[in-house]
Enzyme design. Structure first.
Site, PDB file in Angstrom:
ATOM      1  N   ILE A 147      23.373   0.221  -6.836  1.00  0.00           N
ATOM      2  CA  ILE A 147      24.809   0.077  -7.046  1.00  0.00           C
ATOM      3  C   ILE A 147      25.071   0.430  -8.505  1.00  0.00           C
ATOM      4  O   ILE A 147      24.171   0.348  -9.341  1.00  0.00           O
ATOM      5  CB  ILE A 147      25.334  -1.338  -6.699  1.00  0.00           C
ATOM      6  CG1 ILE A 147      24.559  -2.424  -7.456  1.00  0.00           C
ATOM      7  CG2 ILE A 147      25.268  -1.574  -5.202  1.00  0.00           C
ATOM      8  CD1 ILE A 147      25.058  -3.830  -7.143  1.00  0.00           C
ATOM      9  N   ASP A 148      26.282   0.838  -8.811  1.00  0.00           N
ATOM     10  CA  ASP A 148      26.605   1.321 -10.158  1.00  0.00           C
ATOM     11  C   ASP A 148      26.417   0.229 -11.206  1.00  0.00           C
ATOM     12  O   ASP A 148      26.455  -0.968 -10.901  1.00  0.00           O
ATOM     13  CB  ASP A 148      28.053   1.815 -10.206  1.00  0.00           C
ATOM     14  CG  ASP A 148      28.289   3.007  -9.302  1.00  0.00           C
ATOM     15  OD1 ASP A 148      27.319   3.717  -9.006  1.00  0.00           O
ATOM     16  OD2 ASP A 148      29.440   3.220  -8.883  1.00  0.00           O
ATOM     17  N   ARG A 149      26.250   0.655 -12.440  1.00  0.00           N
ATOM     18  CA  ARG A 149      26.030  -0.271 -13.549  1.00  0.00           C
ATOM     19  C   ARG A 149      27.114  -1.343 -13.630  1.00  0.00           C
ATOM     20  O   ARG A 149      26.816  -2.522 -13.852  1.00  0.00           O
ATOM     21  CB  ARG A 149      25.984   0.511 -14.875  1.00  0.00           C
ATOM     22  CG  ARG A 149      25.767  -0.370 -16.101  1.00  0.00           C
ATOM     23  CD  ARG A 149      25.797   0.446 -17.366  1.00  0.00           C
ATOM     24  NE  ARG A 149      27.116   1.047 -17.583  1.00  0.00           N
ATOM     25  CZ  ARG A 149      27.412   1.850 -18.600  1.00  0.00           C
ATOM     26  NH1 ARG A 149      26.483   2.185 -19.467  1.00  0.00           N
ATOM     27  NH2 ARG A 149      28.632   2.339 -18.725  1.00  0.00           N
ATOM     28  N   THR A 151      29.180  -2.228 -11.209  1.00  0.00           N
ATOM     29  CA  THR A 151      29.413  -2.893  -9.931  1.00  0.00           C
ATOM     30  C   THR A 151      28.471  -4.092  -9.854  1.00  0.00           C
ATOM     31  O   THR A 151      27.301  -3.984 -10.184  1.00  0.00           O
ATOM     32  CB  THR A 151      29.147  -1.944  -8.753  1.00  0.00           C
ATOM     33  OG1 THR A 151      30.051  -0.837  -8.822  1.00  0.00           O
ATOM     34  CG2 THR A 151      29.334  -2.650  -7.419  1.00  0.00           C
ATOM     35  N   ARG A 249      34.764   4.140  -4.784  1.00  0.00           N
ATOM     36  CA  ARG A 249      35.575   4.527  -5.935  1.00  0.00           C
ATOM     37  C   ARG A 249      36.293   5.854  -5.684  1.00  0.00           C
ATOM     38  O   ARG A 249      37.490   5.995  -5.961  1.00  0.00           O
ATOM     39  CB  ARG A 249      34.692   4.617  -7.181  1.00  0.00           C
ATOM     40  CG  ARG A 249      34.042   3.294  -7.562  1.00  0.00           C
ATOM     41  CD  ARG A 249      32.941   3.479  -8.590  1.00  0.00           C
ATOM     42  NE  ARG A 249      33.469   4.012  -9.843  1.00  0.00           N
ATOM     43  CZ  ARG A 249      32.689   4.410 -10.848  1.00  0.00           C
ATOM     44  NH1 ARG A 249      31.370   4.348 -10.747  1.00  0.00           N
ATOM     45  NH2 ARG A 249      33.235   4.874 -11.958  1.00  0.00           N
TER      46      ARG A 249
END
Length: 314
Positions: A147-149, A151, A249
């Site tokens: 998962i994104d930094r 998130t 997103r």
């Protein structure tokens, strides 16, 4: 310098017509399909050419012919490797096969250029005493998905190769349960909906993703439903049918409702002091690699997210 390892495979009659990446994934037991595609893209996979010798294939979708030889030049292992670091973890579940954590905001999942320390992998190596699957190499041990930094939320890591392969199949088959909470800008017209729009790398910015024409990118499907409306903002739940990079997103921005705080796909300025998008991986469910039993985990909303909701409710 260590030398590259050379592997050779021949397609038999039953394998004729198979895609190259599927063929090699089956032959190279333990390697992921994404890793195979990377080898192909970087020119490490060859097939007999003219008198000058083997030539790089270059296409993961190449259909093989009976008797065709495929050579794989495995690059030497990278000298860089992740080191254990004593970083606290919010553990939702752990056993001998898997560990499920609630990733905090601002933490990168695995080491990469510019982020060699302070990552989730560094923390996992310390906590698990190195007992993580080695399928994704020394920089991504145990990592099955990301998962994104910025998130937050639930993420599962594999402690051994068997568990990694089992989880990887579930992610590939889209049988993993993934439900996110998000705050988007604007007031959604519908109480629920489905966004079915393929994604590919942005043509002008390779760090971004973008909705593309059907057939060019990868199919991406996001289901969403409204939880609360605040006029200027809407609190929603998103369920992923597929799991593409930046999927929620990009999809929400595509329908005109980018995530609050997302300066990459939304407004360059945010009216609140936020570190990136308001997106939380709340629910994660999968079949346990050893028992086969379905397990589901819920990561509570982070404090900043709860405070935003309370602010909007007032």
């Amino acid at each position: 310098m260590p030398e590259a390892e050379e592997l050779a495979f021949r397609a038999d009659a039953a394998e004729a017509g198979s895609r190259l990446d599927v063929f090699l994934t089956a032959k190279m037991n333990g390697q992921t399909r994404s890793y195979i595609r990377k080898l192909i893209e970087e020119g490490h996979v060859l097939t007999p050419g003219t008198d000058s010798g083997p030539v790089p294939v270059g296409k993961a979708g190449l259909k093989l012919k009976e008797g065709q030889m495929i050579y794989v030049l495995l690059p030497p292992p990278d000298d860089l490797k992740a080191e254990p670091e004593n970083i606290p973890l919010d553990i939702l579940y752990e056993d001998d096969d898997v560990i499920v954590v609630n990733k905090p905001k601002g933490m990168v999942v695995h080491p990469a250029a510019g982020h060699m320390t302070g990552t989730l992998v560094n923390a996992l190596l310390y906590h698990c005493r190195g007992s993580l699957s080695g399928i994704n190499g020394v920089l991504r041990p145990g990592i099955v998905h990301r998962i994104d930094r910025d998130t937050t939320g639930s993420l599962v890591a594999a402690k051994n190769d068997k568990a990694h392969q089992c989880l990887a199949v579930q992610f590939h088959d889209h049988t993993i349960t993934r439900r996110y909470r998000a705050i988007v800008t604007g007031n959604l017209k519908q109480d629920e909906g489905v966004i079915d729009a393929p994604l590919a790398r942005h043509p002008a910015d390779r760090k971004k993703m973008a909705v593309c024409e059907p057939g060019r990118g990868k199919r991406a499907v996001t289901h969403y439903r409204v939880l609360e409306r605040f006029g200027t903002y809407t609190y929603i739940e998103c369920r992923l049918e597929t799991g593409r990079t930046h999927q929620i997103r990009v999809h929400m921005a595509h329908i005109g409702h980018p995530l609050l705080g997302d300066t990459v796909y939304g407004p360059s300025r945010c009216p609140y002091s936020l570190e990136g998008q308001t997106l939380h991986a709340m629910v994660l469910g999968f079949k346990h690699p050893s028992t086969g039993a379905y397990m589901e985990f819920t990561a509570p909303l982070p404090e900043y997210f709860e405070q935003l909701l309370e602010k909007f409710r007032r």
